[in-house]
Design a protein around this motif. Sequence first.
Motif, PDB file in Angstrom:
ATOM      1  N   CYS A 241      -7.857  12.377  -0.164  1.00  0.00           N
ATOM      2  CA  CYS A 241      -7.948  13.496   0.695  1.00  0.00           C
ATOM      3  C   CYS A 241      -7.480  12.021   2.256  1.00  0.00           C
ATOM      4  CB  CYS A 241      -9.980  13.519   0.471  1.00  0.00           C
ATOM      5  SG  CYS A 241      -9.461  13.877  -1.417  1.00  0.00           S
ATOM      6  N   ASN A 242      -7.717  11.244   2.156  1.00  0.00           N
ATOM      7  CA  ASN A 242      -8.178  10.728   3.617  1.00  0.00           C
ATOM      8  C   ASN A 242      -7.001   9.875   4.172  1.00  0.00           C
ATOM      9  OD1 ASN A 242     -11.101   9.860   4.315  1.00  0.00           O
ATOM     10  ND2 ASN A 242     -11.271   9.849   2.114  1.00  0.00           N
ATOM     11  N   VAL A 243      -6.285   9.973   3.234  1.00  0.00           N
ATOM     12  CA  VAL A 243      -4.822   9.532   3.537  1.00  0.00           C
ATOM     13  C   VAL A 243      -4.122  10.337   3.974  1.00  0.00           C
ATOM     14  CG1 VAL A 243      -2.779   8.295   3.171  1.00  0.00           C
ATOM     15  CG2 VAL A 243      -5.112   7.201   2.860  1.00  0.00           C
ATOM     16  N   TYR A 244      -4.093  11.314   3.356  1.00  0.00           N
ATOM     17  CA  TYR A 244      -3.233  12.793   3.527  1.00  0.00           C
ATOM     18  C   TYR A 244      -3.843  13.743   3.764  1.00  0.00           C
ATOM     19  CZ  TYR A 244      -0.226   8.982   0.808  1.00  0.00           C
ATOM     20  OH  TYR A 244       0.478   7.935   0.769  1.00  0.00           O
ATOM     21  N   PRO A 245      -4.726  14.221   4.508  1.00  0.00           N
ATOM     22  CA  PRO A 245      -5.613  15.665   4.945  1.00  0.00           C
ATOM     23  C   PRO A 245      -4.815  16.568   5.418  1.00  0.00           C
ATOM     24  CG  PRO A 245      -6.020  13.669   6.669  1.00  0.00           C
ATOM     25  CD  PRO A 245      -4.769  12.943   5.371  1.00  0.00           C
ATOM     26  N   ASP A 246      -2.911  16.268   5.641  1.00  0.00           N
ATOM     27  CA  ASP A 246      -2.093  17.649   5.973  1.00  0.00           C
ATOM     28  C   ASP A 246      -1.685  17.778   5.167  1.00  0.00           C
ATOM     29  OD1 ASP A 246      -3.365  17.415   8.492  1.00  0.00           O
ATOM     30  OD2 ASP A 246      -1.854  15.659   9.655  1.00  0.00           O
ATOM     31  N   GLN A 247      -1.415  17.767   4.225  1.00  0.00           N
ATOM     32  CA  GLN A 247      -0.623  17.867   2.662  1.00  0.00           C
ATOM     33  C   GLN A 247      -1.389  17.729   1.443  1.00  0.00           C
ATOM     34  OE1 GLN A 247       1.619  14.393   1.067  1.00  0.00           O
ATOM     35  NE2 GLN A 247       3.140  16.147  -0.018  1.00  0.00           N
TER      36      GLN A 247
END
Length: 312
Positions: A241-247
């Motif tokens: 959730c924190n590393v890929y918030p744009d995905q």
Amino acid sequence: MEKENRIKVYIITGFLGAGKTTVLNSLLQQLSASKNIVIENEFGKVNIDATLIAGKIDNLYELTSGCICCSLDNELLEVLGDVLRMEDTPDHVFIETTGIADTGNIIGMLQLPEVTAHYELVRTVCVVDAENIQDRLVQQPEPGKQIACADVLVINKIMALTVPELVSVYEMLEAINPLAFVTATESGELKLRDLHAPVTRSPIPYTPAPVEHLHKINTVLFTTPDAFNLNMLVYVLDFHCNVYPDQLYRIKGYVSIQDSDEKFLVQSTGKYLHITAVGSWGEETPASTLVFIGKDLKSATIQRILQPATKR
């Protein structure tokens, strides 16, 4: 404040020009007998939308220093604190976000323990511009995130659409967010019964009609009879959730946890993850069902991410 007496909060979101203020006015007019407070956020020094609110409100708070989801965390919390100090606390608080807001982060703020002690987030409403939403989803990431995080989707400005075009919009929204209640309006009317329409609590498989869309937002359903290791599940989901918030826009579902007889509800919006026990499974067979909503999500990737969390 007792839990049952918490102030009810509603978030009104949607991309630029979708008709958020019109929907807000519709709700305020229907709740004119209640004590209502509006927190209005516009990305600019002058909040034009605040002058357009026509419904009955008891207080209006304007936040114009920036986007509420990324730069106004403290200011929003200060306003919520001010509301609690009012001599006569309100029945409802409506938060109308700027059109470019990442709704997930706002929802996350409202789920902080110090906030949930006094406030109950009842519904997140996303207003969708029927004429432009398909183009907006291709052009910008924010509309997709707003749709994914919503409990209620309001398709607005439908008068210019043909019936097949409206059906296409319905199918697209249901494919993006099968957990939301979807309704339609010509000019921003939203009935209270629709605002409180039942929202899907137990994710089920959804197979949309074969409609081709240019955007890359999709839903992945993950099911397993295996129980999760709670600590590892928190780690892998919180990390992604924190590393890929744009995905990865949203996660929701129920899971079985190792060495526990309780059912756990998993919810994520933006970078915020919450996993909470919600009671026993009762007559249900313990199992895990999660819905992932995001951009270009792959079933194989989701399975690979979650696999370590099922090991002891």
